[in-house]
Design a protein around this motif. Sequence first.
Motif, short mmCIF file in Angstrom:
data_model
loop_
_atom_site.label_atom_id
_atom_site.label_comp_id
_atom_site.label_asym_id
_atom_site.label_seq_id
_atom_site.Cartn_x
_atom_site.Cartn_y
_atom_site.Cartn_z
N ASN A 133 -22.73 -48.86 -58.40
CA ASN A 133 -23.40 -49.16 -57.14
C ASN A 133 -24.87 -48.74 -57.13
N GLU A 134 -25.37 -48.22 -58.28
CA GLU A 134 -26.73 -47.70 -58.33
C GLU A 134 -27.71 -48.68 -58.96
N SER A 135 -27.25 -49.70 -59.64
CA SER A 135 -28.15 -50.60 -60.34
C SER A 135 -28.94 -51.46 -59.37
N MET A 136 -30.09 -51.92 -59.80
CA MET A 136 -30.91 -52.81 -58.99
C MET A 136 -30.19 -54.13 -58.74
N VAL A 137 -29.42 -54.59 -59.73
CA VAL A 137 -28.65 -55.82 -59.56
C VAL A 137 -27.72 -55.72 -58.35
N LYS A 138 -27.04 -54.58 -58.24
CA LYS A 138 -26.10 -54.39 -57.14
C LYS A 138 -26.83 -54.39 -55.80
N LYS A 139 -28.00 -53.74 -55.77
CA LYS A 139 -28.74 -53.63 -54.53
C LYS A 139 -29.35 -54.96 -54.10
N LEU A 140 -29.81 -55.75 -55.07
CA LEU A 140 -30.46 -57.02 -54.74
C LEU A 140 -29.43 -58.13 -54.49
#
Length: 357
Positions: free
Chosen positions: A316-323
């Motif tokens: 849940n920490e990756s930029m992919v997950k956030k974007l």
Amino acid sequence: MNRPYDLIVYGATGYLGSLVVQYLWANSPQTLRWAVAGRSEKKLVALVNSLDQSQSHRKLPHIMVATLSDDDLGSMASQTRLVLNTVGPFCKYGTPVVIACIENSCAYVDSTGEHVWTQQLAAQWHDKAVANNAIIVPQCAVESSPPDLMTLLVARRLRRPLGPVFFTIQHTWTGYSGGTIASILASLETYSIRQMMAASAPRAACIRDSGPHHPHSRPVVPVRRDRFLGNLTLVAFPPLRWLLQWLSPKPGTGPQVTKGNHFVEWKTTVAVDGEDVSQPSAVGVMRMNTDVYSVCATLVSEAALTLLEILDGNDNESMVKKLGGGILTPASLGMLYVERLEKAGLDWKVIEIGGDE
């Protein structure tokens, strides 16, 4: 997402594509639901039959015949969570595959090194990918993933705004594949030198509203000496197309790599923003001890497997997950990608000048 496949390798019978299939066969989770796709059913059957079933308890990949027609690409993208694309030249054949993935909210990774194509792809299709929650991560192979990841690692180490980041790559010589030469020739035929330089300019690949960016001026002299990296050049030589065509292997073929002490090594230097670039604040090294095309297969395969893990909610920490969508870079896959590559044989270190390793 209830689809029959987790991953489809498109262009599976090409030189790099077949290496990717072999890597996934040996290293992917046994629960992976996957297929191999391409234009020739005969070649796909031969590829699947060539896999060593005595060394794996995995199910053989399914076979899917798919041309570059919109109908075939749309059908392929609608049946899988992720397409791993190795069909180049990407400036000729890559865009319809990406569009099919975006329209079907399907994740995507590829092996391209064609940065002009990638920059134009981001400029035209990023917003649509965001709207459709389609995660598109091109340039996951040897030219792009390690430099992008090293920039991430250096930034995490320094925790200060970075100045220019310089990279070199060295590797043992194996020869070129037909696909590599075809991509070089296609880029030279498709794009002008002005377009190539524009796509290489500071911030050219940055998506608007993605945060603060500080462009850095280009060196006045096209060749500079770095005490850690050696001689660096930004000179673009006139294309010798006839020579490249003469040297090029047939499409879908590549070097027969012999056993030996093969390696690929990337080095980087970086200064803190606003400081003298000749006095780096940190240096970094990455290395994999195998031939360059096997490294390519590892990098793009692990990018796909990492992205599937993220889609499964395991990071849940990756930029992919956030974007959640957009035309993104390999570093957006975050530290999970780095950790998977470490297990696959990647060694790396970042040394802060005046600090500890």
